[in-house]
Each structure stands twice: as structure tokens, then as C-alpha cells.
Write a protein that holds these residues in place. Sequence first.
Motif, PDB file in Angstrom:
ATOM      1  N   ASN A   8       0.804  -1.226   0.000  1.00 41.17           N
ATOM      2  CA  ASN A   8       0.000   0.000   0.000  1.00 41.17           C
ATOM      3  C   ASN A   8       0.831   1.268   0.000  1.00 41.17           C
ATOM      4  O   ASN A   8       0.439   2.279  -0.597  1.00 41.17           O
ATOM      5  CB  ASN A   8      -0.945   0.004   1.206  1.00 41.17           C
ATOM      6  CG  ASN A   8      -2.020  -1.058   1.094  1.00 41.17           C
ATOM      7  OD1 ASN A   8      -2.433  -1.429   0.000  1.00 41.17           O
ATOM      8  ND2 ASN A   8      -2.465  -1.579   2.233  1.00 41.17           N
ATOM      9  N   ASN A  22      -7.379   2.904  -4.246  1.00 46.13           N
ATOM     10  CA  ASN A  22      -6.642   3.241  -3.028  1.00 46.13           C
ATOM     11  C   ASN A  22      -6.890   4.691  -2.637  1.00 46.13           C
ATOM     12  O   ASN A  22      -5.963   5.468  -2.402  1.00 46.13           O
ATOM     13  CB  ASN A  22      -5.144   3.001  -3.236  1.00 46.13           C
ATOM     14  CG  ASN A  22      -4.808   1.552  -3.477  1.00 46.13           C
ATOM     15  OD1 ASN A  22      -4.621   0.775  -2.546  1.00 46.13           O
ATOM     16  ND2 ASN A  22      -4.736   1.160  -4.750  1.00 46.13           N
ATOM     17  N   ASN A  67      -5.345   6.178   0.529  1.00 44.55           N
ATOM     18  CA  ASN A  67      -3.887   6.112   0.602  1.00 44.55           C
ATOM     19  C   ASN A  67      -3.288   7.428   0.116  1.00 44.55           C
ATOM     20  O   ASN A  67      -3.312   7.727  -1.083  1.00 44.55           O
ATOM     21  CB  ASN A  67      -3.377   4.939  -0.236  1.00 44.55           C
ATOM     22  CG  ASN A  67      -1.898   4.669  -0.027  1.00 44.55           C
ATOM     23  OD1 ASN A  67      -1.168   5.497   0.515  1.00 44.55           O
ATOM     24  ND2 ASN A  67      -1.458   3.502  -0.457  1.00 44.55           N
ATOM     25  N   SER A 126      -0.654   7.422  -2.715  1.00 47.34           N
ATOM     26  CA  SER A 126      -1.105   7.316  -4.104  1.00 47.34           C
ATOM     27  C   SER A 126      -1.291   8.696  -4.721  1.00 47.34           C
ATOM     28  O   SER A 126      -0.950   8.917  -5.885  1.00 47.34           O
ATOM     29  CB  SER A 126      -2.421   6.526  -4.175  1.00 47.34           C
ATOM     30  OG  SER A 126      -2.230   5.198  -3.732  1.00 47.34           O
TER      31      SER A 126
END
Length: 199
Positions: A13, A68, A71, A74
Motif C-alpha cells: 500500500n 486506493n 492512501n 497514491s
Amino acid sequence: MNFFDALDPTLVNWVLIPLLIFLARIMDVTLGTLRIVFISKGDKMIAPALGFLEVLIWLVAITQVMQNLNNVASYLAWAGGFATGNFLGLRIEQKLALGQMVVRVITVDSAHNLIERLKGHGYRLTCVDARGTRGKVNLLFMIVKRKKLNHVLDIIREYNPQAFYTIEDVRSVSDYSLPQEESKRGLNFRRIFPLRKGK
């Protein structure tokens, strides 16, 4: 995502997925920058191919971002890839030095030596006697390959450092003779990648 199942979720991740987004964004923005350059040159073959690859890679990157959304890495990877892609695309475009440029030179001093020097290197030009605010001037026009522009400017600065010159992009030109050394160098490249002039 089966490949990632055996890996540490934190590593996936916060490192692997952002890295993939970053690299994909670099590629699609770089291709987009080059596509715009080829469009401006009137190319009808390379620009659509670059556009296809650009959108395909963009879809891969945006899919990972949407999967994602929680996140932060990202988002940073997306923005960083965009910025890096712009920089890299411009650097590649500068190295390729595609197209032709029109160079206009205005000189108060006699342009005879400058003209002879340019002709000696195989450059074709047109010289016009004109009149400026301070009297008679010589006006030179020439079309040169972009990759030879610095060489031309060096000659101008050497033989007439006080000359005023302007440079503009040219989308297309009618057929014209190239300096002999340019013709030989470009021959093999054109056989492999035939580029069509814009209309």
C-alpha cells in the motif's frame, strides 16, 4: 492483485502501488507531451499512436488511485509522476529537436562575410536590402533544421555579434535542399522511421 497477496500489505500500500502509479504517470505524461509536439508538427501517424498508449497507461494509473482512495501516498505518487513526466517529456523533445525553424537576421554592418560563412556550411538563405530606423540594413531569411539551430547562431554571433535575430517554429515547408552532411545523416533514419510533413 494476486501477485501482491504474498507480500506485506503495508509494503504494497505504501511503496509498491504508489511506485507503480508514479512510473505509470511519468510514462503517460511524457507520451502526452511528445504527442502534443507531434500534433504541432502536423504528424498524422505518430501522434495518434502516442495518444493510444498515453490513454492506456493513464487508465492503469487512475484505476490504482481509485482503488486506493484512502492512501495519501497514491495521491503524492500521482502528482509527482505528473510533474516528472512533464519535465522528462520536454527534455526528450529538446533532445529529438524535431522540425524546422525560420531564422531572421537584421544586421546594420555588411552581411557579406556572414552570408559566405553560412553558404560555406551549406545553408540556404535569402538576403534583402532594407531600411531601418537608423538607415540601411540587411535582412536575412533562412530555414534550418532545429538540431542545427545552435550551429547557425554560433556563426551569427561570431561574424556579426551586433546582429538582431528572431527565431520561430515552422509547421511545414516545401521541399528544399539540405546541407550535404545533414542529408547523409538523415537518410538511414528516414528509412527506418519515415516521417511525413504536415499539410
